[in-house]
Design an enzyme around this catalytic site. Structure first.
Site, short mmCIF file in Angstrom:
data_model
loop_
_atom_site.label_atom_id
_atom_site.label_comp_id
_atom_site.label_asym_id
_atom_site.label_seq_id
_atom_site.Cartn_x
_atom_site.Cartn_y
_atom_site.Cartn_z
N ARG A 1 0.91 -1.16 0.10
CA ARG A 1 0.04 -0.02 0.10
C ARG A 1 0.96 1.04 -0.07
NH1 ARG A 1 -0.83 4.55 3.79
NH2 ARG A 1 -2.93 5.06 3.70
N ASP B 1 1.74 5.18 0.60
CA ASP B 1 1.26 6.06 1.27
C ASP B 1 1.17 7.36 0.66
OD1 ASP B 1 0.71 7.05 4.10
OD2 ASP B 1 2.55 8.02 3.63
N GLU C 1 -2.95 5.17 -1.69
CA GLU C 1 -3.36 6.30 -0.98
C GLU C 1 -3.50 7.41 -1.72
OE1 GLU C 1 -3.67 8.44 3.39
OE2 GLU C 1 -1.90 7.78 2.38
N HIS D 1 -5.67 3.54 10.76
CA HIS D 1 -4.52 4.34 11.74
C HIS D 1 -4.78 5.91 11.43
CE1 HIS D 1 -2.43 4.52 7.88
NE2 HIS D 1 -1.93 5.47 8.40
N ASP D 2 -5.12 6.27 10.31
CA ASP D 2 -5.21 7.60 10.16
C ASP D 2 -6.63 8.28 10.68
OD1 ASP D 2 -3.04 8.88 8.58
OD2 ASP D 2 -3.67 8.22 6.77
N GLN D 3 -7.47 7.50 10.47
CA GLN D 3 -8.84 8.19 10.84
C GLN D 3 -9.22 8.14 12.31
OE1 GLN D 3 -9.81 9.77 8.58
NE2 GLN D 3 -9.11 9.07 6.35
N GLY E 1 -6.24 7.54 14.85
CA GLY E 1 -4.91 8.10 15.37
C GLY E 1 -4.88 9.54 15.11
#
Length: 604
Positions: A262, A264, A297, A386-388, A390
Site C-alpha cells: 500500500r 502511502d 492512498e 490508523h489515520d482516521q 490516530g
C-alpha cells in the site's frame, strides 16, 4: 525470482558469495566515501559514476558496517548508516548489518497468493502488539475470523523505540524493536500457511525528521522548489532516486514475499510517471504466477491510475469521510467537504466510487476524476484505520462516537458491499481503547512535535482553550504508546464478544455469498431514500443483484413495497419484512440477493 535469479541491487550491501559482499552508496554530494567493516581495515570505495561509490569486503551475513562520507574537502568525514541497510544493530544510529536475504528456508514456498476479490484487509501496528513474534500468535485467530489479508503499518527503521512507522529513515531496514528480517519472514511464512496474504504500507513520499543524513551527502535526493507537509519533496526526476525506491519495493515483494504494497500518500509525489514505472518494473521482475497487488492512498482521486491494471485499488477516503459525518455529525476539518448533503454523497460513493470526481472542494479547488466505470473492487472501504482514528486529538474509536445500532448498520454495509473491506485492529470486537499518535523523538524535536500537534487542533471547537489543548496526549510520552495497545482480553467479555460474533457472521456471509459473485460485478447505482438512508444495487456475475439498504438516522425511511428475493442479513429483527412493506426502520441495514428479473427499486 529464486536464489539462482538474484537481482543485483544498486544500493546497500549485497552478499555475492561466502565471505564476499559488495557495497554500493549513492552519494553525489560526496568527494570520498570509506567503508568501515568491523574487524577489517578501512576500505576506500571507488567512484563508479553517477554519484555512486562501490566497494567489496571479505565478509558476509551479520557483518557490521558503516560508511564514512567526506564532503567539501573536509578532513573529517561523517559516519552514517547505509540508507539501504537491511537491518541495524542498536537502532538507526547503530551500525548497519549485512543480511543474506536467501538464508530463510521458506516452509510455504509454493504460496501464490489469493484472488483480489477474496480480500478482507486487517490493518495492524506491530509495535502495539509487542513485535513480530507476538503478532504471529494472533494469525490463527485472524484466519478463523474470516480475514484474508493482514496489512502491516510501516516496518522501516525509525528513531527511538516507538513510532507509527511514517517517520522511517532507513526504508530497507526492518526496525529492530519489531524483530530482525528473519522474524518478519517467519511472520509472513506463518500467514501464508494459514491462507493469509500479507501487505505492507510503504512510505515513498518523505523521510522522517530525525536521523536522515541523506541531505548531507545526497543533496540531489530532494528538490527545494517543491515542499510537502514533511519538508522538501523527494526528487523523482532523478533516475537514481527512482531506482532506490523501485528496488525497495522489489525487495519487499521478492525477498520477503509480501503479497502487496500500500503506497502511502502518493499525492505528495509530483512525478506521476514514477508510479507507472514502479508498477511496470515490479511486474517485469516478479514471478507472473504470483498474485501481486499495489494499492494507493491518493487524495487526488486519480481514477486513471486504477484503469490499466498497474494499481488494483485505492483507499476510498471519500467513502469513510461521508460515513463518519453521518455516524457522528462531525463537520470540522476535512469532514467539512462532506457535511452538505451527506446522504447524496454516500449514494454517489456507493454507486460510483469517489464522491469527488472533479467537483470543487470547500476551497474551490477541483478534486478527482470520474470513477463510475471502475469495478467496485477498485475501492478499499473502511470505517476506521490508523489515520482516521490516530489523527484525532484523543484517538477515539467509533464505538465512543457513534450510536451502536447505527454503527452496526454501517458495519454491515462495510462488510457486505462489493468494495474491498478493511478493518482496523480491535474494530472487530468494538474496542474502546484509543489509538493515539505516538513517537520517541529526542528532546528538542519531541517538544516541537507535542506543540505542533496541539496547535493543529486549536481551530477545532473542542480545543479552543489552552486547558483542553493541554489535555491532548503528548506523542512522546511512553504512556501514549501504552494506551494504544489493543485490549485483546476484552474480546471474551460482553458486549465485545457479541460484536465479534456479529463480525464473524458477516464475514462468513461475504465469503459464501458475495465473493463468488464478485468477479465482473458492477454497480447499478444508489439513491437517497431519506436523510441518512440509502439503497444501493450491484449486478453480480451470476445475474443476481445485491441490494443493500441502510438507514443511519433515528427516523424510519419510506420505501416502495416490493419483493427482493433472499435476504442475507438484517441488523434489526423484522427490518427486512418492514422494508419490503415500505418502511425501512431507523438505524438498521438489510442485505438481499435478488435473482428474479424485474426493475423494481427500493425507493420512495
Amino acid at each position: 525470482m529464486n536464489e539462482a535469479q538474484r537481482f543485483e541491487y544498486g544500493f546497500g550491501a549485497q552478499v555475492m558469495g561466502p565471505d564476499w559482499t559488495r557495497f554500493s552508496l549513492w552519494a553525489p554530494s560526496a568527494s570520498r566515501v570509506d567503508l568501515e567493516v568491523e574487524g577489517l581495515d578501512v576500505i576506500a570505495m571507488t567512484h563508479a559514476g553517477e554519484g555512486r561509490f562501490v566497494g567489496e569486503a571479505t565478509c558476509d551475513h551479520a557483518a557490521r558496517y558503516r560508511y564514512r562520507v567526506f564532503t567539501d574537502g573536509a578532513a573529517e568525514g561523517i559516519a552514517v548508516s547505509d540508507p539501504a541497510s537491511r537491518a541495524q544493530a542498536g537502532g538507526i544510529e547503530g551500525p548497519s548489518l549485512v543480511i543474506d536475504p536467501y538464508r530463510h528456508a521458506w516452509r510455504h514456498a509454493d504460496w501464490r497468493g489469493r484472488p483480489w476479490r477474496e480480500t478482507v484487509l486487517y490493518e495492524l501496528h506491530l509495535g502495539t502488539l509487542g513485535g513480530l513474534a507476538k503478532a504471529r500468535q494472533h494469525l490463527p485467530y485472524l484466519a478463523e475470523l474470516g480475514i484474508t489479508a493482514v496489512e502491516l503499518m510501516p516496518v522501516s527503521a525509525f528513531p527511538g523505540t516507538r513510532n507509527w512507522g511514517y517517520d522511517g529513515v532507513l526504508p530497507y531496514a526492518v526496525d529492530d524493536t519489531y524483530g530482525d528480517p528473519d522474524a518478519l519472514k517467519a511472520f509472513i511464512d506463518d500467514a501464508h500457511g494459514l491462507g493469509l496474504m500479507v501487505f505492507l504500507d510503504v512510505v515513498y513520499n518523505h523521510f522522517g525528521p530525525d536521523g536522515n543524513y541523506l541531505p548531507r551527502y545526497a543533496e540531489a535526493f530532494f528538490r527545494h522548489d517543491r515542499q510537502t507537509p514533511w519538508g522538501p519533496a523527494i526528487d523523482f526526476r532523478q533516475p537514481m532516486v527512482r531506482r532506490f525506491f523501485i528496488e525497495n519495493a522489489l525487495m519487499w515483494l521478492d525477498e520477503y514475499r509480501f503479497d502487496g504494497l500500500r503506497l502511502d500518500a502518493v499525492h505528495a509525489i509530483a512525478e506521476r510517471d514514477f508510479l507507472v514505472e514502479l508498477a511496470e518494473t515490479l511486474r517485469s521482475h516478479l514471478d507472473p504466477r504470483r498474485y501481486m497487488y499495489l494499492v494507493l492512498e491518493n487524495e487526488h482521486n486519480d481514477a486513471e491510475l486504477l484503469e490499466d491494471g498497474h494499481f488494483i485499488a485505492q483507499w476510498n477516503d471519500d467513502w469513510h469521510n461521508v460515513m463518519h459525518v453521518l455516524l457522528t455529525g462531525e463537520r470540522e476539518g476535512y469532514y467539512a467537504d462532506f457535511a452538505d448533503s451527506p446522504t447524496d454523497k454516500l449514494a454517489r460513493s456507493l454507486g460510483e466510487g469517489f464522491v469527488y470526481q472533479g467537483d470543487a472542494t470547500r476551497q474551490g479547488t477541483p478534486r478527482g476524476s470520474p470513477s463510475a466505470h471502475l469495478p467496485p473492487t477498485a475501492f478499499v472501504a473502511f470505517l476506521q484505520n490508523h489515520d482516521q482514528v490516530g489523527n484525532r486529538a484523543l484517538g477515539e474509536r467509533l464505538t465512543l462516537l457513534a450510536e451502536p445500532q447505527a454503527l452496526e448498520a454501517a458495519t454491515l454495509l462495510l462488510l457486505l458491499s462489493p468494495m474491498v473491506p478493511l478493518l482496523f485492529m480491535g474494530e472487530e470486537w468494538a474496542s474502546q481503547r484509543p489509538f493515539l499518535f505516538f513517537t520517541d523523538h529526542r528532546a528538542e524535536l519531541a517538544g516541537a512535535v507535542r506543540e505542533g500537534r496541539r496547535a493543529e487542533f486549536a481551530a477545532f471547537s473542542a480545543f479552543q482553550d489552552p486547558v483542553s489543548r493541554d489535555a491532548i496526549p503528548d506523542p512522546n510520552d511512553a504512556a501514549t504508546f501504552e494506551a494504544s495497545r489493543p485490549d485483546f482480553a476484552a474480546r471474551e467479555t460482553s458486549p465485545h464478544a457479541e460484536w465479534l460474533t456479529f463480525v464473524r457472521r458477516l464475514l462468513a456471509i461475504r465469503h459464501a455469498e458475495i465473493v463468488p459473485r464478485l468477479e465482473g460485478a458492477r454497480a447499478l447505482g444508489a439513491e437517497a431514500l431519506d436523510e441518512g438512508a440509502v439503497v444501493a444495487r450491484w449486478q453480480m456475475n451470476d445475474d443476481t443483484r445485491l441490494v443493500i439498504a441502510v438507514n443511519l438516522s433515528e427516523q424510519p425511511a419510506a420505501t416502495r413495497a416490493f419483493g427482493v428475493g433472499r435476504h442475507l442479513y438484517e441488523t434489526r429483527e423484522g427490518a427486512a419484512v418492514a422494508a419490503e412493506s415500505g418502511n425501512l426502520p431507523a438505524r438498521c441495514a438489510v442485505a438481499w440477493l435478488k435473482s428474479e428479473p424485474g426493475d423494481e427499486e427500493l425507493s420512495a
